[in-house]
Write a protein that holds these residues in place. Structure first.
Motif, short mmCIF file in Angstrom:
data_model
loop_
_atom_site.label_atom_id
_atom_site.label_comp_id
_atom_site.label_asym_id
_atom_site.label_seq_id
_atom_site.Cartn_x
_atom_site.Cartn_y
_atom_site.Cartn_z
N LYS A 1 -4.66 -0.56 1.35
CA LYS A 1 -5.25 0.69 1.83
C LYS A 1 -5.61 1.57 0.63
O LYS A 1 -4.92 1.56 -0.39
CB LYS A 1 -4.25 1.43 2.72
N PRO A 2 -6.67 2.36 0.76
CA PRO A 2 -7.05 3.26 -0.34
C PRO A 2 -5.96 4.29 -0.61
O PRO A 2 -5.29 4.76 0.31
CB PRO A 2 -8.32 3.95 0.17
N LEU A 3 -5.80 4.63 -1.88
CA LEU A 3 -4.81 5.63 -2.27
C LEU A 3 -5.38 7.03 -2.05
O LEU A 3 -6.58 7.24 -2.13
CB LEU A 3 -4.42 5.44 -3.74
N GLN A 4 -4.47 7.97 -1.79
CA GLN A 4 -4.86 9.35 -1.55
C GLN A 4 -4.21 10.25 -2.58
O GLN A 4 -3.14 9.94 -3.11
CB GLN A 4 -4.42 9.77 -0.15
N ASP A 5 -4.84 11.39 -2.83
CA ASP A 5 -4.27 12.39 -3.72
C ASP A 5 -3.33 13.30 -2.96
O ASP A 5 -3.59 13.66 -1.80
CB ASP A 5 -5.37 13.23 -4.36
N ASP B 1 -4.59 16.28 -1.06
CA ASP B 1 -5.40 16.06 0.13
C ASP B 1 -4.59 15.72 1.38
O ASP B 1 -5.15 15.70 2.48
CB ASP B 1 -6.40 14.92 -0.12
N VAL B 2 -3.31 15.40 1.22
CA VAL B 2 -2.48 14.98 2.36
C VAL B 2 -1.08 15.56 2.22
O VAL B 2 -0.70 16.03 1.16
CB VAL B 2 -2.39 13.44 2.46
N GLN C 1 1.22 4.11 -2.83
CA GLN C 1 0.94 5.50 -2.50
C GLN C 1 2.10 6.40 -2.93
O GLN C 1 1.90 7.48 -3.46
CB GLN C 1 0.68 5.66 -1.00
N VAL D 1 2.11 10.96 5.60
CA VAL D 1 1.91 9.59 5.11
C VAL D 1 3.16 8.75 5.42
O VAL D 1 3.05 7.62 5.89
CB VAL D 1 1.59 9.59 3.60
N SER E 1 0.84 -1.21 0.00
CA SER E 1 0.00 0.00 0.00
C SER E 1 0.87 1.25 0.00
O SER E 1 0.61 2.20 -0.74
CB SER E 1 -0.92 0.01 1.22
#
Length: 159
Positions: free
Chosen positions: A103-107, A110-111, A52, A116, A48
């Motif tokens: 785990k879901p990926l994030q942009d 947004d983080v 990411q 992370v 994950s």
């Protein structure tokens, strides 16, 4: 007694794993040596994180960060492959059924990359210190992964 349960439980909760699945896991005090859930969870967390970092590599608008992230995810995958092969050599193959999906990926918008990375490092070090503390050959490889990730943190400050 299974000492890695807190890190595994936290990761189950972060993934949104159902209470019934968590309960099944908690019933087995010797999960490290039987179901290998801790090994599967470690593998899933590493995959994950690698994915990411790849997404962040694509999304970054800074050349130095783009290069640092690209170099990192290439090397990281080889390091994780080595780690998991050592773990499986010692404890056997694992199944990912009990631990769910990646785990879901994030942009990137947004983080913060540093946050992370910090979460991954905290969880990864907890695996190292609780689940594998009696396995120096595994801890050594994990230390190399920590060092590479810490280096990435530094390189990202140069952008």
């Amino acid at each position: 007694m299974y000492v890695g349960k807190p890190v595994i439980l936290n990761n189950f909760k972060r993934r949104g794993t159902s209470d019934s699945t968590i309960e099944k896991f908690l019933v087995n005090e010797d999960a490290k040596y039987t179901d290998n859930n801790s090994h599967a969870m470690l593998a899933m967390d590493c995959l994950s994180f690698r994915n990411q970092m790849h997404v962040f590599h694509w999304q970054t608008e800074v050349g130095d960060a783009h290069k640092a992230l690209g170099d990192f995810y290439d090397d990281f995958l080889d390091q994780v492959d080595n780690l998991m092969e050592i773990v499986m050599g010692k404890y056997g193959r694992y199944s990912v059924k009990a631990v769910g999906t990646l785990k879901p990926l994030q942009d990137l918008k947004d983080v913060k990359i540093e946050e992370v990375i910090g979460i991954f490092l905290a969880d990864f070090k907890q695996y190292r210190d609780e689940v594998y503390k009696g396995d120096p050959e595994i801890v050594n490889v994990m230390d190399e992964i920590v060092a590479s990730t810490e280096k990435l943190k530094y390189l990202l400050t140069m952008s």
